[in-house]
Design a protein around this motif. Structure first.
Motif, PDB file in Angstrom:
ATOM      1  N   GLU A  28      45.142  72.444 -31.590  1.00  0.00           N
ATOM      2  CA  GLU A  28      45.775  73.017 -31.265  1.00  0.00           C
ATOM      3  C   GLU A  28      47.045  71.486 -30.262  1.00  0.00           C
ATOM      4  O   GLU A  28      46.869  70.653 -30.244  1.00  0.00           O
ATOM      5  CB  GLU A  28      44.879  73.165 -29.533  1.00  0.00           C
ATOM      6  N   VAL A  29      48.108  72.823 -30.051  1.00  0.00           N
ATOM      7  CA  VAL A  29      49.602  71.751 -28.822  1.00  0.00           C
ATOM      8  C   VAL A  29      49.778  72.441 -27.989  1.00  0.00           C
ATOM      9  O   VAL A  29      49.728  73.421 -27.539  1.00  0.00           O
ATOM     10  CB  VAL A  29      50.540  72.379 -30.093  1.00  0.00           C
ATOM     11  N   ARG A  30      49.867  71.316 -27.008  1.00  0.00           N
ATOM     12  CA  ARG A  30      50.313  71.513 -25.758  1.00  0.00           C
ATOM     13  C   ARG A  30      51.315  70.888 -26.181  1.00  0.00           C
ATOM     14  O   ARG A  30      51.700  69.652 -25.866  1.00  0.00           O
ATOM     15  CB  ARG A  30      49.105  70.902 -25.048  1.00  0.00           C
ATOM     16  N   VAL A  31      52.530  71.694 -25.146  1.00  0.00           N
ATOM     17  CA  VAL A  31      53.751  71.134 -24.638  1.00  0.00           C
ATOM     18  C   VAL A  31      54.238  70.745 -23.234  1.00  0.00           C
ATOM     19  O   VAL A  31      53.309  71.576 -22.280  1.00  0.00           O
ATOM     20  CB  VAL A  31      54.909  71.574 -25.173  1.00  0.00           C
ATOM     21  N   VAL A  32      54.052  69.452 -22.196  1.00  0.00           N
ATOM     22  CA  VAL A  32      54.216  69.154 -21.123  1.00  0.00           C
ATOM     23  C   VAL A  32      55.828  69.184 -20.614  1.00  0.00           C
ATOM     24  O   VAL A  32      56.780  68.265 -21.095  1.00  0.00           O
ATOM     25  CB  VAL A  32      53.217  68.391 -19.976  1.00  0.00           C
ATOM     26  N   ASP A  33      56.629  69.962 -20.482  1.00  0.00           N
ATOM     27  CA  ASP A  33      57.924  69.592 -19.743  1.00  0.00           C
ATOM     28  C   ASP A  33      58.453  69.239 -19.004  1.00  0.00           C
ATOM     29  O   ASP A  33      57.565  69.289 -17.406  1.00  0.00           O
ATOM     30  CB  ASP A  33      59.175  71.117 -19.519  1.00  0.00           C
ATOM     31  N   MET A  34      58.833  67.758 -18.589  1.00  0.00           N
ATOM     32  CA  MET A  34      58.723  66.893 -17.549  1.00  0.00           C
ATOM     33  C   MET A  34      60.401  66.703 -16.953  1.00  0.00           C
ATOM     34  O   MET A  34      60.988  66.746 -15.759  1.00  0.00           O
ATOM     35  CB  MET A  34      58.260  65.655 -17.956  1.00  0.00           C
ATOM     36  N   SER A  35      61.252  66.871 -18.027  1.00  0.00           N
ATOM     37  CA  SER A  35      62.783  67.014 -17.828  1.00  0.00           C
ATOM     38  C   SER A  35      63.862  67.257 -18.656  1.00  0.00           C
ATOM     39  O   SER A  35      64.607  66.183 -19.002  1.00  0.00           O
ATOM     40  CB  SER A  35      63.142  65.189 -17.090  1.00  0.00           C
ATOM     41  N   VAL A  36      63.010  68.247 -19.448  1.00  0.00           N
ATOM     42  CA  VAL A  36      64.359  69.272 -20.157  1.00  0.00           C
ATOM     43  C   VAL A  36      65.356  70.284 -20.252  1.00  0.00           C
ATOM     44  O   VAL A  36      65.249  70.344 -18.954  1.00  0.00           O
ATOM     45  CB  VAL A  36      63.181  70.605 -20.705  1.00  0.00           C
ATOM     46  N   PRO A  49      58.577  78.716 -21.091  1.00  0.00           N
ATOM     47  CA  PRO A  49      57.446  79.224 -21.122  1.00  0.00           C
ATOM     48  C   PRO A  49      56.387  78.459 -19.879  1.00  0.00           C
ATOM     49  O   PRO A  49      56.826  77.499 -19.256  1.00  0.00           O
ATOM     50  CB  PRO A  49      55.806  79.801 -21.570  1.00  0.00           C
ATOM     51  N   PRO A  50      56.215  80.011 -18.326  1.00  0.00           N
ATOM     52  CA  PRO A  50      56.212  78.686 -16.980  1.00  0.00           C
ATOM     53  C   PRO A  50      54.189  78.092 -17.615  1.00  0.00           C
ATOM     54  O   PRO A  50      54.390  76.593 -16.667  1.00  0.00           O
ATOM     55  CB  PRO A  50      55.472  79.852 -16.390  1.00  0.00           C
ATOM     56  N   ASP A  51      54.141  78.026 -18.394  1.00  0.00           N
ATOM     57  CA  ASP A  51      52.598  77.034 -18.434  1.00  0.00           C
ATOM     58  C   ASP A  51      53.231  75.798 -19.545  1.00  0.00           C
ATOM     59  O   ASP A  51      52.518  74.638 -19.237  1.00  0.00           O
ATOM     60  CB  ASP A  51      51.468  77.483 -19.384  1.00  0.00           C
ATOM     61  N   VAL A  52      54.320  75.559 -20.156  1.00  0.00           N
ATOM     62  CA  VAL A  52      55.515  74.980 -20.114  1.00  0.00           C
ATOM     63  C   VAL A  52      56.157  73.420 -19.750  1.00  0.00           C
ATOM     64  O   VAL A  52      56.200  72.548 -18.732  1.00  0.00           O
ATOM     65  CB  VAL A  52      56.490  75.093 -21.227  1.00  0.00           C
ATOM     66  N   THR A  53      56.501  74.325 -17.839  1.00  0.00           N
ATOM     67  CA  THR A  53      57.671  73.992 -18.001  1.00  0.00           C
ATOM     68  C   THR A  53      56.712  73.968 -15.323  1.00  0.00           C
ATOM     69  O   THR A  53      57.807  72.959 -15.005  1.00  0.00           O
ATOM     70  CB  THR A  53      58.555  74.762 -16.576  1.00  0.00           C
ATOM     71  N   ARG A  54      55.396  74.146 -16.028  1.00  0.00           N
ATOM     72  CA  ARG A  54      55.170  74.328 -14.205  1.00  0.00           C
ATOM     73  C   ARG A  54      54.927  72.857 -13.679  1.00  0.00           C
ATOM     74  O   ARG A  54      54.675  72.121 -12.430  1.00  0.00           O
ATOM     75  CB  ARG A  54      53.627  74.365 -14.469  1.00  0.00           C
ATOM     76  N   HIS A  55      55.389  71.347 -14.372  1.00  0.00           N
ATOM     77  CA  HIS A  55      54.108  70.468 -13.997  1.00  0.00           C
ATOM     78  C   HIS A  55      56.278  69.376 -14.163  1.00  0.00           C
ATOM     79  O   HIS A  55      56.469  68.172 -14.070  1.00  0.00           O
ATOM     80  CB  HIS A  55      54.116  69.502 -15.002  1.00  0.00           C
ATOM     81  N   ARG A  56      57.072  70.562 -14.285  1.00  0.00           N
ATOM     82  CA  ARG A  56      58.736  69.673 -14.417  1.00  0.00           C
ATOM     83  C   ARG A  56      58.971  68.922 -12.870  1.00  0.00           C
ATOM     84  O   ARG A  56      58.983  69.743 -12.079  1.00  0.00           O
ATOM     85  CB  ARG A  56      59.805  70.771 -15.191  1.00  0.00           C
ATOM     86  N   VAL A  57      59.575  67.926 -13.789  1.00  0.00           N
ATOM     87  CA  VAL A  57      60.174  67.499 -11.991  1.00  0.00           C
ATOM     88  C   VAL A  57      61.854  67.343 -11.964  1.00  0.00           C
ATOM     89  O   VAL A  57      61.792  67.378 -11.024  1.00  0.00           O
ATOM     90  CB  VAL A  57      59.747  65.152 -12.280  1.00  0.00           C
ATOM     91  N   ARG A  58      62.194  67.504 -12.350  1.00  0.00           N
ATOM     92  CA  ARG A  58      63.586  67.187 -12.137  1.00  0.00           C
ATOM     93  C   ARG A  58      64.609  67.897 -13.817  1.00  0.00           C
ATOM     94  O   ARG A  58      63.888  68.338 -15.385  1.00  0.00           O
ATOM     95  CB  ARG A  58      64.339  66.111 -12.165  1.00  0.00           C
TER      96      ARG A  58
END
Length: 379
Positions: A113-121, A129-138
């Motif tokens: 399984e793959v998980r993407v975590v957007d921090m500063s895209v 998707p919200p589950d990708v961006t929910r940890h974004r900082v900037r």
């Protein structure tokens, strides 16, 4: 730099080494199988490492691995240091979400399984998707050559986000993490961190990056790392400040992720130079943490070799893969899974009766020493 609410020194007490006693037990169990010692090469070493990491003899098969990819743009890419245009990490993320990137194709083949975590895209949050961006900082990180990549508050937020992701994976039952990145400009930040902590010049750590660059772009990248080094060296004693100065949100989060994985006893396979740089920073925080990580690969990035050598991590593969996205680490995963399966399922030989109890000391019978040795030699 910060109010002290996040004390990285706590990791020194939280992180313990894998159980060396259980590693010895696993080695003893392996010696009681029919295969000669060292017959499985590196697989035997991995089996012992897994036993210690899992606190289990026999080893449990690796059945729930997860590919975790931290994503971000870096302002330094504006200088033309990458083969990709600045601000295009969103395309890398979309390739994963669409199932078209090399990493996700391999993961699908391996059942991971793959998980993407957007921090500063560098895109609007509603484009992903919200589950990708929910940890974004900037949106994007600052240009490391002349400004801090993050504020102090953003650095702490990113670090804590990485810790939270590690907790989520541990709580979900992930038994092995394959760690990668989806970044544009990330290898420049990684080279700056590694050069700072290894005390080397920019030219020693400047590689061609996952997208590949020509000689002119290499010179621009080398100059950017040199300028970043001037800013990073005065703060290298404070790892969170160092990450805020030249690391960016995705690398800061990956560092927090690695440390919390070690604290939660979750093994990790590192991919390329970006995860290697974060691991090197994490080692400065807690010297026992690298015992929980495997180096998935070596490639042509000189900074990666420097980082792995400093952490005494021996790469599992060497295929020259520099594309990023976890590809190199995924190629090492079947090796780790094979080691786990063998350590779990190789049967032990039944205990031999002492020859003296049989009154037959010549060892010529079927259960005698010579017969047993011949059987092993035949194997």
């Amino acid at each position: 730099m910060r109010d002290g609410s996040l004390n990285l020194d706590d990791f020194e007490d939280l992180i313990e080494r894998p159980d060396s006693g259980l590693r010895r037990d696993a080695e003893d169990r392996r010696a009681r199988t029919a295969l000669p010692v060292k017959a499985l090469g590196r697989l035997d070493e991995l089996g012992g490492w897994l036993a210690a990491a899992q606190s289990s003899v026999p080893v449990r098969p690796v059945v729930s691995p997860r590919l975790v990819l931290f994503a971000g743009d870096h302002g330094v890419a504006e200088l033309g240091v990458s083969g990709r245009a600045a601000g295009t990490a969103r395309q890398l993320v979309q390739g994963v979400l669409d199932g078209e990137s090399p990493g996700v194709i391999l993961a699908r083949r391996l059942g991971v399984e793959v998980r993407v975590v957007d921090m500063s895209v560098d895109c609007a949050e509603d484009e992903l998707p919200p589950d990708v961006t929910r940890h974004r900082v900037r949106r994007s990180s600052g240009r490391l050559d002349f400004e801090d990549t993050l504020t102090a508050e953003e650095a702490e937020q990113a670090f804590r986000a990485g810790m939270a992701v590690a907790d989520e994976e541990a709580d979900a039952g992930t038994d092995l993490v394959v760690l990668g990145d989806l970044s544009v400009g990330g290898t420049t930040a990684a080279g700056t961190l590694i050069a700072t902590l290894c005390g080397t010049d920019a030219s020693v750590v400047t590689g061609r990056g996952g997208a590949g660059i020509d000689d002119l772009a290499w010179m621009r990248k080398c100059a950017a790392i040199r300028d970043g080094l001037r800013r990073a060296r005065p703060v290298q004693g404070d790892q969170l400040e160092l990450l805020a100065t030249v690391g960016g949100a995705d690398l800061t989060a990956m560092t927090g992720f690695l440390l919390q994985c070690a604290a939660r006893r979750t093994p990790v396979i590192l991919d390329g130079v970006v995860s290697g740089a974060c691991a090197l920073v994490a080692q400065r925080v807690a010297f026992r943490a690298p015992d929980w990580w495997l180096a998935g690969q070596a490639n042509d990035e000189p900074a990666l070799g420097k980082a792995l050598d400093r952490m005494a991590l021996e790469p599992l593969t060497e295929h020259g893969v520099s594309v990023g996205g976890g590809v190199g680490a995924l190629l090492a995963l079947p090796l780790v899974q094979a080691a786990a399966q063998l350590a779990a399922e190789l049967p032990e030989l039944p205990e031999q009766q002492d020859d003296a109890e049989d009154g037959d000391g010549d060892g010529d019978g079927p259960s005698g020493g010579a017969g047993a040795a011949s059987a092993l030699d035949a194997t």
